[in-house]
Design a protein around this motif. Structure first.
Motif, mmCIF file in Angstrom:
data_model
loop_
_atom_site.group_PDB
_atom_site.id
_atom_site.type_symbol
_atom_site.label_atom_id
_atom_site.label_comp_id
_atom_site.label_asym_id
_atom_site.label_seq_id
_atom_site.Cartn_x
_atom_site.Cartn_y
_atom_site.Cartn_z
ATOM 1 N N LYS A 199 0.849 -1.194 0.000
ATOM 2 C CA LYS A 199 0.000 0.000 0.000
ATOM 3 C C LYS A 199 0.889 1.250 0.000
ATOM 4 O O LYS A 199 2.032 1.225 0.468
ATOM 5 N N PHE A 200 0.353 2.342 -0.492
ATOM 6 C CA PHE A 200 1.060 3.620 -0.519
ATOM 7 C C PHE A 200 0.537 4.477 0.624
ATOM 8 O O PHE A 200 -0.643 4.808 0.666
ATOM 9 N N VAL A 201 1.408 4.819 1.547
ATOM 10 C CA VAL A 201 1.005 5.615 2.712
ATOM 11 C C VAL A 201 1.392 7.073 2.454
ATOM 12 O O VAL A 201 2.575 7.382 2.280
ATOM 13 N N PRO A 202 0.410 7.979 2.396
ATOM 14 C CA PRO A 202 0.726 9.390 2.159
ATOM 15 C C PRO A 202 1.322 10.028 3.414
ATOM 16 O O PRO A 202 0.875 9.766 4.530
ATOM 17 N N TYR A 203 2.317 10.854 3.207
ATOM 18 C CA TYR A 203 2.916 11.657 4.284
ATOM 19 C C TYR A 203 2.868 13.094 3.812
ATOM 20 O O TYR A 203 3.343 13.423 2.727
ATOM 21 N N THR A 204 2.242 13.951 4.622
ATOM 22 C CA THR A 204 2.104 15.359 4.245
ATOM 23 C C THR A 204 2.847 16.252 5.217
ATOM 24 O O THR A 204 3.042 15.910 6.386
ATOM 25 N N LYS A 205 3.213 17.412 4.716
ATOM 26 C CA LYS A 205 3.941 18.406 5.514
ATOM 27 C C LYS A 205 3.066 19.612 5.690
ATOM 28 O O LYS A 205 2.325 20.005 4.833
#
Length: 130
Positions: free
Chosen positions: A124-130
């Motif tokens: 799965k692709f886990v989004p990481y946001t700033k």
């Protein structure tokens, strides 16, 4: 006949337990440092190729796909156990659609030589946001 089905059922029941153990492998310190200051979101199954600006192999635990400076996606190939992954190697994928998905298989290649080091399955692709 009934015994055969029972044996197959037991074999299938054992698979998720092993996969769960692998999925619990933590990100490496290097991967955690790369994600410092970012917040993880809910995993997604696919990314549109047109939205991916770059990708970086961190190490055997993670690949970072950058959509923008604010949104990155972390993929843990083979649940963070893809030992063929190294930062000096390249991921090669053959796709039939315009998306990279969690069921795709990628080959790990050294582009300076014609050497292939194996293949790993995307997670799965886990989004990481700033």
């Amino acid at each position: 006949m009934r015994l055969g089905f029972c044996a197959i059922g037991l074999a299938l029941a054992a698979v998720p337990a092993g996969a769960a153990d692998k999925a619990d492998t933590p990100l490496s310190a290097k991967a955690q440092k790369a994600l410092e200051g970012r917040t993880a979101g809910a995993p997604v199954s696919c990314l549109r190729l047109g939205n991916i600006r770059s990708s970086t192999i961190v190490d055997a635990t993670a690949v970072i796909y950058k959509e923008s400076s604010k949104r990155w996606y972390v993929n843990r190939l083979d649940h963070g156990q893809c030992t063929a992954l190294r930062p000096d190697r390249t991921l090669v994928t053959r796709l039939s659609i315009d998306q990279l998905c969690d069921l795709d298989i990628v080959r790990v290649v050294d582009m300076t030589t014609p050497m292939e080091f194996g293949a790993c399955g995307l997670g799965k692709f886990v989004p990481y946001t700033k």
